[in-house]
Design a protein around this motif. Structure first.
Motif, mmCIF file in Angstrom:
data_model
loop_
_atom_site.group_PDB
_atom_site.id
_atom_site.type_symbol
_atom_site.label_atom_id
_atom_site.label_comp_id
_atom_site.label_asym_id
_atom_site.label_seq_id
_atom_site.Cartn_x
_atom_site.Cartn_y
_atom_site.Cartn_z
ATOM 1 N N GLY A 85 8.398 -7.327 7.104
ATOM 2 C CA GLY A 85 9.006 -8.187 6.092
ATOM 3 C C GLY A 85 10.299 -8.815 6.575
ATOM 4 O O GLY A 85 10.522 -10.029 6.425
ATOM 5 N N LEU A 86 11.156 -7.996 7.194
ATOM 6 C CA LEU A 86 12.446 -8.568 7.613
ATOM 7 C C LEU A 86 12.286 -9.465 8.831
ATOM 8 O O LEU A 86 13.004 -10.464 8.970
ATOM 9 N N ALA A 87 11.314 -9.153 9.715
ATOM 10 C CA ALA A 87 11.055 -10.073 10.841
ATOM 11 C C ALA A 87 10.619 -11.425 10.282
ATOM 12 O O ALA A 87 11.064 -12.488 10.744
ATOM 13 N N VAL A 93 -5.575 -15.368 12.756
ATOM 14 C CA VAL A 93 -4.612 -15.119 13.823
ATOM 15 C C VAL A 93 -3.222 -15.699 13.487
ATOM 16 O O VAL A 93 -2.220 -15.337 14.106
ATOM 17 N N ASP A 94 -3.176 -16.571 12.464
ATOM 18 C CA ASP A 94 -1.893 -17.156 12.042
ATOM 19 C C ASP A 94 -1.355 -16.503 10.764
ATOM 20 O O ASP A 94 -0.520 -17.101 10.077
ATOM 21 N N THR A 95 -1.856 -15.324 10.444
ATOM 22 C CA THR A 95 -1.409 -14.498 9.308
ATOM 23 C C THR A 95 -1.798 -15.032 7.929
ATOM 24 O O THR A 95 -1.332 -14.510 6.907
ATOM 25 N N LEU A 128 6.669 -7.015 14.461
ATOM 26 C CA LEU A 128 7.595 -8.068 14.903
ATOM 27 C C LEU A 128 6.841 -9.346 15.250
ATOM 28 O O LEU A 128 7.233 -10.443 14.834
ATOM 29 N N VAL A 129 5.736 -9.198 15.998
ATOM 30 C CA VAL A 129 4.997 -10.405 16.408
ATOM 31 C C VAL A 129 4.453 -11.115 15.175
ATOM 32 O O VAL A 129 4.736 -12.306 14.938
ATOM 33 N N MET A 130 3.668 -10.389 14.358
ATOM 34 C CA MET A 130 2.974 -11.063 13.261
ATOM 35 C C MET A 130 3.921 -11.374 12.098
ATOM 36 O O MET A 130 3.717 -12.362 11.385
ATOM 37 N N GLY A 131 4.956 -10.554 11.921
ATOM 38 C CA GLY A 131 5.970 -10.880 10.902
ATOM 39 C C GLY A 131 6.616 -12.217 11.229
ATOM 40 O O GLY A 131 6.770 -13.091 10.373
ATOM 41 N N ARG A 132 6.960 -12.399 12.500
ATOM 42 C CA ARG A 132 7.600 -13.663 12.896
ATOM 43 C C ARG A 132 6.623 -14.834 12.771
ATOM 44 O O ARG A 132 7.001 -15.921 12.332
ATOM 45 N N VAL A 133 5.368 -14.595 13.125
ATOM 46 C CA VAL A 133 4.372 -15.665 12.963
ATOM 47 C C VAL A 133 4.303 -16.051 11.480
ATOM 48 O O VAL A 133 4.336 -17.244 11.125
ATOM 49 N N ALA A 134 4.228 -15.041 10.609
ATOM 50 C CA ALA A 134 4.128 -15.321 9.173
ATOM 51 C C ALA A 134 5.335 -16.129 8.693
ATOM 52 O O ALA A 134 5.193 -17.086 7.922
ATOM 53 N N GLY A 135 6.517 -15.747 9.147
ATOM 54 C CA GLY A 135 7.735 -16.467 8.743
ATOM 55 C C GLY A 135 7.672 -17.935 9.138
ATOM 56 O O GLY A 135 8.054 -18.816 8.368
#
Ligand SMILES: Cc1cc2nc3c(=O)[nH]c(=O)nc-3n(C[C@H](O)[C@H](O)[C@H](O)COP(=O)(O)OP(=O)(O)OC[C@H]3O[C@@H](n4cnc5c(N)ncnc54)[C@H](O)[C@@H]3O)c2cc1C
Length: 466
Positions: free
Chosen positions: A25-27, A413-415, A453-460
């Motif tokens: 969430g925070l990523a 793959v893009d959340t 971290l990877v997918m959280g950042r992708v989601a953001g």
């Protein structure tokens, strides 16, 4: 769920709402904000962190400078192969590959953007072919969580606590445009007043797993179980997603942590002793016959299955192994979580193990290490492993606990969250343990933090591009 086109005037819409303030969430929130997004994080507890903050915070990545210094040859392909083999092919190869391809970037981001410091050592856990796991300094998930919180403060990201998300708001085209939540309700059942919050670009679900949700798991795990998770780890947001027809997968696949002990709650200090020390430096023995029965560096699934078939199981290391790790055991010895024995005779008597058999087991293991012969259980002997000959011997009772929910929401793959027809659920994104396709049948140690971290950042990023 309600269908409204316009938010109430009192509730100014955000561009992005993130549910959950763990690593994922925070990523997501930090990445979203750093890409210009107007984002809020909703957290049901009074503090950040979920399971992330009680984790070890260990993160896996290939091709790092730390590996290069130690001459460890690794690659994205090798990490991908390890994750797919461990996942028994139930992982989505596109998602798993993305996690591996962006792992190094996520690790570097944690150092350079969050300013997380790591210990100089590189660890290996069961199922990884080479050491590629890095421990924050100090060794705790709270190290990175606190850095993330600082970053959120610095960027002006609001984290609203006591904000218990109940359901999603959709427009007439089923696009998710917000959430309904109850505030200040986590410990009291008095407040039932629903607040609605709207998001013009998307809602990111990062509400974590459900490995402690006894009600949700009652059909899957029939007998009572112990868990490493916070007891508030539950499936309510996942269920809210299911209520709007989000697709789920592998909900019956729960990962157990094999290395914990019944002599304390949670993962605890014993979990660290088992996971970091016994697995690499020691052996696991069945008290009934004093014999080894499993590759101590096997993956968590193999270990758990083997241990749960037996009644009383202990892990053993000796003084010289312990010295090599640099760990101090005073605290756990005092609490009786780990026992110290002057010799093998005393050890055998303590657990009622047949002495002769125990000696034979340890001698055979020592010989294999000394001669570097093949191990009957498939353990690969590394240069840092030494024979178990130096008293005192340290032991711990071992009992697996539920640790991680492998299944969860189906995403691409893009959340983007997919619906039960396989279409993108507009306005809905997910990252972290709440998703279900990264690890398949078994998660390798340290790979959840990487994924978060990877997918959280992708989601953001994806949410703000929406
Ligand atoms: C003891 C332990 C040690 C571990 N060690 C490691 C390790 O070293 N390396 C590794 O890779 N993995 C490790 N793991 C696994 C890893 O820590 C977790 O999988 C990961 O932290 C999950 O992160 P997350 O952001 O998806 O969820 P979480 O960190 O659990 O965060 C989810 C958040 O969502 C909030 N939330 C839930 N429902 C709602 C709601 N209705 N409304 C609002 N908020 C809600 C929760 O309160 C929580 O704060 C460990 C796990 C445990 C339990």
């Amino acid at each position: 769920m309600s269908h409204q086109n316009h938010p109430p005037i009192s509730q100014k819409p955000f561009e992005v709402i993130v549910i959950g303030s763990g690593f994922a969430g925070l990523a997501a929130a930090i990445e979203c904000k750093m890409n210009g997004g107007n984002v809020i994080v909703l957290e049901k507890m009074k503090a950040i962190g979920g399971n992330s903050i009680i984790s070890d915070g260990g993160i896996a990545a290939p091709n790092t400078v730390e590996q290069q210094h130690l001459g460890i040859i690794d690659s994205v392909d090798l990490m991908f192969d390890d994750m797919m083999r461990s996942g028994e092919g139930l992982n989505d190869p596109h998602i798993t590959r993305r996690v591996c391809e962006e792992a190094l970037d996520a690790y570097t981001w944690s150092k350079e953007v969050l300013n997380v410091k790591y210990m100089s050592r590189v660890d290996i856990f069961g199922g990884h072919q080479v050491p590629r796991c890095y421990s924050p300094d100090p060794l705790s998930g709270s190290t990175m969580m606190l850095r993330m919180k600082q970053k959120c403060d610095e960027l002006g990201i609001e984290i609203r606590f006591d904000a218990h998300v109940q359901s999603f708001i959709q427009d007439e085209h089923q696009q998710v445009i917000g959430v309904q939540l109850i505030e200040n309700n986590i410990t009291s059942t008095n407040s039932t007043e629903i607040t609605e919050l709207y998001a013009t670009k998307g809602v990111i679900v990062a509400s974590g797993g459900f490995a402690a949700d006894r009600e949700f798991l009652k059909e899957i795990i029939k007998e009572d179980f112990l868990t490493t998770n916070k007891k508030t780890t539950s499936a309510e947001v996942l269920k809210a997603c299911m209520a709007i027809h989000a697709a789920t997968i592998h909900l019956n696949k729960i990962q157990w942590m094999p290395w914990t002990t019944q002599d304390e709650n949670g993962y605890g200090k014993g979990g660290l002793f088992g996971d970091y020390i016994v697995s690499s430096y020691g052996i696991v023995v069945d008290c009934k016959n004093g014999e080894r029965f499993v590759n101590e560096l096997g993956n968590r699934k193999q270990l758990t299955e083997a241990i749960l078939k037996r009644k009383d199981v202990i892990g053993i290391v000796d003084e010289s192994s312990l010295k090599r790790t640099g760990w101090k055991l005073e605290d756990v010895l005092r609490k009786g979580i780990i026992q110290s024995h002057t010799d093998l005779n005393q050890l055998a008597r303590h657990y009622n193990i047949p002495y002769e058999s125990l000696v034979q087991t340890i001698e055979a293991y020592n010989l294999s290490i000394t001669l570097n012969t093949s191990d009957p259980f498939g353990k690969v002997f590394e240069t840092w492993m030494v024979p178990l000959t130096t008293p005192p011997f340290y032991t711990m009772r071992i009992h697996p606990k539920t640790h991680y929910s492998l299944g969860g929401l189906v995403t691409d793959v893009d959340t983007h969250v997919l619906d039960i027809h396989g279409h993108i659920h507009k306005g809905l994104f997910a990252a972290g343990e709440v998703t279900g396709l990264t690890h398949g049948a078994n998660r390798l140690g340290s790979c959840s933090v990487t994924e978060c971290l990877v997918m959280g950042r992708v989601a953001g990023r994806k949410a703000i591009e929406n």
